[in-house]
Motif scaffolding. Structure first.
Motif, PDB file in Angstrom:
ATOM      1  N   SER A  73     -45.970  99.707  52.550  1.00  0.00           N
ATOM      2  CA  SER A  73     -46.474  98.606  51.711  1.00  0.00           C
ATOM      3  C   SER A  73     -47.792  98.038  52.218  1.00  0.00           C
ATOM      4  CB  SER A  73     -45.437  97.500  51.554  1.00  0.00           C
ATOM      5  OG  SER A  73     -45.257  96.811  52.754  1.00  0.00           O
ATOM      6  N   TYR A  74     -47.870  97.693  53.519  1.00  0.00           N
ATOM      7  CA  TYR A  74     -49.101  97.063  54.013  1.00  0.00           C
ATOM      8  C   TYR A  74     -50.130  98.103  54.432  1.00  0.00           C
ATOM      9  CZ  TYR A  74     -47.199  92.376  54.170  1.00  0.00           C
ATOM     10  OH  TYR A  74     -46.670  91.165  53.823  1.00  0.00           O
ATOM     11  N   ASN A  75     -51.406  97.796  54.097  1.00  0.00           N
ATOM     12  CA  ASN A  75     -52.519  98.529  54.661  1.00  0.00           C
ATOM     13  C   ASN A  75     -53.329  97.473  55.411  1.00  0.00           C
ATOM     14  OD1 ASN A  75     -54.252 100.488  55.288  1.00  0.00           O
ATOM     15  ND2 ASN A  75     -55.086 100.790  53.227  1.00  0.00           N
ATOM     16  N   ASP A 104     -38.873  94.542  62.561  1.00  0.00           N
ATOM     17  CA  ASP A 104     -39.541  93.667  63.522  1.00  0.00           C
ATOM     18  C   ASP A 104     -39.734  92.266  62.959  1.00  0.00           C
ATOM     19  OD1 ASP A 104     -41.413  94.605  61.699  1.00  0.00           O
ATOM     20  OD2 ASP A 104     -42.882  95.260  63.184  1.00  0.00           O
ATOM     21  N   LEU A 105     -40.077  92.173  61.671  1.00  0.00           N
ATOM     22  CA  LEU A 105     -40.313  90.844  61.095  1.00  0.00           C
ATOM     23  C   LEU A 105     -40.106  90.857  59.596  1.00  0.00           C
ATOM     24  CD1 LEU A 105     -43.318  90.308  59.422  1.00  0.00           C
ATOM     25  CD2 LEU A 105     -44.056  91.344  61.538  1.00  0.00           C
ATOM     26  N   VAL A 106     -39.882  89.673  59.051  1.00  0.00           N
ATOM     27  CA  VAL A 106     -39.935  89.496  57.599  1.00  0.00           C
ATOM     28  C   VAL A 106     -41.047  88.499  57.308  1.00  0.00           C
ATOM     29  CG1 VAL A 106     -38.158  87.681  57.566  1.00  0.00           C
ATOM     30  CG2 VAL A 106     -38.604  89.020  55.503  1.00  0.00           C
ATOM     31  N   ASP A 107     -41.871  88.828  56.305  1.00  0.00           N
ATOM     32  CA  ASP A 107     -42.994  87.956  55.940  1.00  0.00           C
ATOM     33  C   ASP A 107     -42.752  87.427  54.526  1.00  0.00           C
ATOM     34  OD1 ASP A 107     -45.520  87.013  55.020  1.00  0.00           O
ATOM     35  OD2 ASP A 107     -46.575  88.223  56.479  1.00  0.00           O
ATOM     36  N   THR A 108     -43.141  88.181  53.494  1.00  0.00           N
ATOM     37  CA  THR A 108     -42.856  87.744  52.118  1.00  0.00           C
ATOM     38  C   THR A 108     -41.415  88.055  51.727  1.00  0.00           C
ATOM     39  OG1 THR A 108     -43.492  89.878  51.195  1.00  0.00           O
ATOM     40  CG2 THR A 108     -45.237  88.224  51.441  1.00  0.00           C
ATOM     41  N   ALA A 129     -39.353  85.866  61.828  1.00  0.00           N
ATOM     42  CA  ALA A 129     -39.238  85.565  60.394  1.00  0.00           C
ATOM     43  C   ALA A 129     -40.231  84.487  60.006  1.00  0.00           C
ATOM     44  CB  ALA A 129     -37.810  85.112  60.070  1.00  0.00           C
ATOM     45  N   LYS A 130     -40.822  84.668  58.815  1.00  0.00           N
ATOM     46  CA  LYS A 130     -41.651  83.611  58.220  1.00  0.00           C
ATOM     47  C   LYS A 130     -40.838  82.986  57.083  1.00  0.00           C
ATOM     48  CE  LYS A 130     -45.818  86.256  59.303  1.00  0.00           C
ATOM     49  NZ  LYS A 130     -47.153  86.724  58.875  1.00  0.00           N
ATOM     50  N   PRO A 131     -41.116  81.719  56.760  1.00  0.00           N
ATOM     51  CA  PRO A 131     -40.246  80.975  55.833  1.00  0.00           C
ATOM     52  C   PRO A 131     -40.012  81.668  54.493  1.00  0.00           C
ATOM     53  CG  PRO A 131     -41.872  79.516  56.820  1.00  0.00           C
ATOM     54  CD  PRO A 131     -42.201  80.891  57.303  1.00  0.00           C
ATOM     55  N   ASP A 147     -48.582  80.950  57.698  1.00  0.00           N
ATOM     56  CA  ASP A 147     -50.007  81.280  57.880  1.00  0.00           C
ATOM     57  C   ASP A 147     -50.285  81.894  59.257  1.00  0.00           C
ATOM     58  OD1 ASP A 147     -49.602  79.045  59.380  1.00  0.00           O
ATOM     59  OD2 ASP A 147     -51.303  77.908  58.592  1.00  0.00           O
ATOM     60  N   THR A 148     -49.237  82.359  59.925  1.00  0.00           N
ATOM     61  CA  THR A 148     -49.405  83.034  61.223  1.00  0.00           C
ATOM     62  C   THR A 148     -49.339  84.545  61.031  1.00  0.00           C
ATOM     63  OG1 THR A 148     -48.428  81.220  62.467  1.00  0.00           O
ATOM     64  CG2 THR A 148     -48.322  83.384  63.491  1.00  0.00           C
ATOM     65  N   TRP A 149     -50.253  85.266  61.689  1.00  0.00           N
ATOM     66  CA  TRP A 149     -50.158  86.734  61.712  1.00  0.00           C
ATOM     67  C   TRP A 149     -49.594  87.122  63.069  1.00  0.00           C
ATOM     68  CZ3 TRP A 149     -50.213  90.174  57.939  1.00  0.00           C
ATOM     69  CH2 TRP A 149     -50.213  91.527  58.277  1.00  0.00           C
ATOM     70  N   ILE A 150     -48.530  87.924  63.055  1.00  0.00           N
ATOM     71  CA  ILE A 150     -47.903  88.363  64.306  1.00  0.00           C
ATOM     72  C   ILE A 150     -48.569  89.671  64.735  1.00  0.00           C
ATOM     73  CG2 ILE A 150     -45.739  89.057  65.399  1.00  0.00           C
ATOM     74  CD1 ILE A 150     -44.292  87.398  63.199  1.00  0.00           C
ATOM     75  N   PHE A 151     -49.070  89.689  65.978  1.00  0.00           N
ATOM     76  CA  PHE A 151     -49.668  90.903  66.538  1.00  0.00           C
ATOM     77  C   PHE A 151     -48.664  91.528  67.501  1.00  0.00           C
ATOM     78  CE2 PHE A 151     -53.299  88.435  65.194  1.00  0.00           C
ATOM     79  CZ  PHE A 151     -54.148  89.390  64.648  1.00  0.00           C
ATOM     80  N   PHE A 152     -48.320  92.796  67.246  1.00  0.00           N
ATOM     81  CA  PHE A 152     -47.340  93.476  68.087  1.00  0.00           C
ATOM     82  C   PHE A 152     -48.035  94.271  69.186  1.00  0.00           C
ATOM     83  CE2 PHE A 152     -44.803  92.675  64.270  1.00  0.00           C
ATOM     84  CZ  PHE A 152     -43.711  92.070  64.880  1.00  0.00           C
ATOM     85  N   PRO A 153     -47.296  94.574  70.268  1.00  0.00           N
ATOM     86  CA  PRO A 153     -47.933  95.255  71.403  1.00  0.00           C
ATOM     87  C   PRO A 153     -48.543  96.600  71.024  1.00  0.00           C
ATOM     88  CG  PRO A 153     -45.537  95.043  71.726  1.00  0.00           C
ATOM     89  CD  PRO A 153     -45.902  94.196  70.564  1.00  0.00           C
ATOM     90  N   TRP A 154     -47.924  97.301  70.041  1.00  0.00           N
ATOM     91  CA  TRP A 154     -48.474  98.611  69.663  1.00  0.00           C
ATOM     92  C   TRP A 154     -49.782  98.488  68.871  1.00  0.00           C
ATOM     93  CZ3 TRP A 154     -43.389  97.122  68.591  1.00  0.00           C
ATOM     94  CH2 TRP A 154     -43.157  96.587  67.344  1.00  0.00           C
ATOM     95  N   ASP A 155     -50.144  97.262  68.466  1.00  0.00           N
ATOM     96  CA  ASP A 155     -51.416  97.058  67.757  1.00  0.00           C
ATOM     97  C   ASP A 155     -52.491  96.459  68.656  1.00  0.00           C
ATOM     98  OD1 ASP A 155     -50.604  97.971  65.267  1.00  0.00           O
ATOM     99  OD2 ASP A 155     -49.680  96.040  64.757  1.00  0.00           O
ATOM    100  N   MET A 156     -52.171  96.289  69.944  1.00  0.00           N
ATOM    101  CA  MET A 156     -53.112  95.596  70.828  1.00  0.00           C
ATOM    102  C   MET A 156     -53.390  96.437  72.082  1.00  0.00           C
ATOM    103  SD  MET A 156     -51.837  91.666  70.680  1.00  0.00           S
ATOM    104  CE  MET A 156     -50.193  91.960  71.281  1.00  0.00           C
TER     105      MET A 156
END
Ligand SMILES: O=P(O)(O)OC[C@H]1O[C@H](OP(=O)(O)OP(=O)(O)O)[C@H](O)[C@@H]1O
Ligand SMILES: Nc1nc2[nH]cnc2c(=O)[nH]1
Ligand SMILES: [Mg+2]
Length: 168
Positions: A73-75, A104-108, A129-131, A147-156
């Protein structure tokens, strides 16, 4: 603000150590909550981000049946309609009874909405989880604002940071 953080206001940076601790906390919360005398039958990780916490949860709870569901889904930070591009073994997951779906997370919540529809009786667990997505999750560990973006270790990667008072 760094351009790679847009359009989110805040960044929440998760290290491998933090992810390990939080995924373990998720496992402890799920321990003994399965429908078969407290036991869970199988874990299904949502690729790709769900694979790391799915491994840790299945290790902690001694669940040897592990499968994946692949959703695209995400690009980067822009989302299109989630599409399932690979299903787990139907004979293994059935209607989802006793199955732990891990991400790992739920956003929308759109990814989980699509995944839940394939295994309606499964228990859905995420580390973060985001609200907006919370109604799609049965168990999670840490909530962050929408309005927070979670950065995971595999992206950093570790990199040099200039001191606050850099010499002229
Ligand atoms: O609740 P939603 O708004 O649907 O977003 C949550 C999903 O987005 C991320 O996956 P992504 O699609 O970026 O793919 P990836 O796990 O392969 O990195 C994350 O790992 C969740 O699976
Ligand atoms: N890494 C990452 N992926 C996401 N997909 C949807 N929301 C997020 C987020 O906050 N961080
Ligand atoms: Mg994902």
């Amino acid at each position: 603000m760094a351009p790679d953080r847009l359009p989110h206001e805040k960044g929440f940076h998760v290290s491998w150590d933090q992810l390990h601790r939080d995924a373990r906390a998720l496992a402890w919360r799920l321990d003994g909550q399965g429908p078969d005398n407290g036991a869970w039958r199988a874990v299904v990780g949502i690729t790709r981000g769900g694979m790391a916490p799915a491994m840790i949860v299945s290790r902690e709870l001694d669940i040897r049946l592990v499968d994946t569901i692949s959703v695209k889904s995400y690009n980067h930070q822009s989302q299109s309609a989630p599409v399932i591009i690979k299903m787990p073994d139907r004979d293994l997951v059935g209607d989802g009874t006793g199955v732990l779906i891990v991400d790992d997370l739920v956003d929308t919540g759109r990814t989980l909405e699509v995944v839940r529809a394939t295994m309606p009786k499964a228990h859905v667990a995420t580390v973060y989880a985001k609200p907006m997505g919370r109604p799609q999750v049965d168990t999670y560990i840490t909530e962050v604002s929408q309005d927070t973006w979670i950065f995971f270790p595999w992206d950093m990667a570790l990199q040099y940071v200039k001191p606050y008072r850099a010499g002229e």
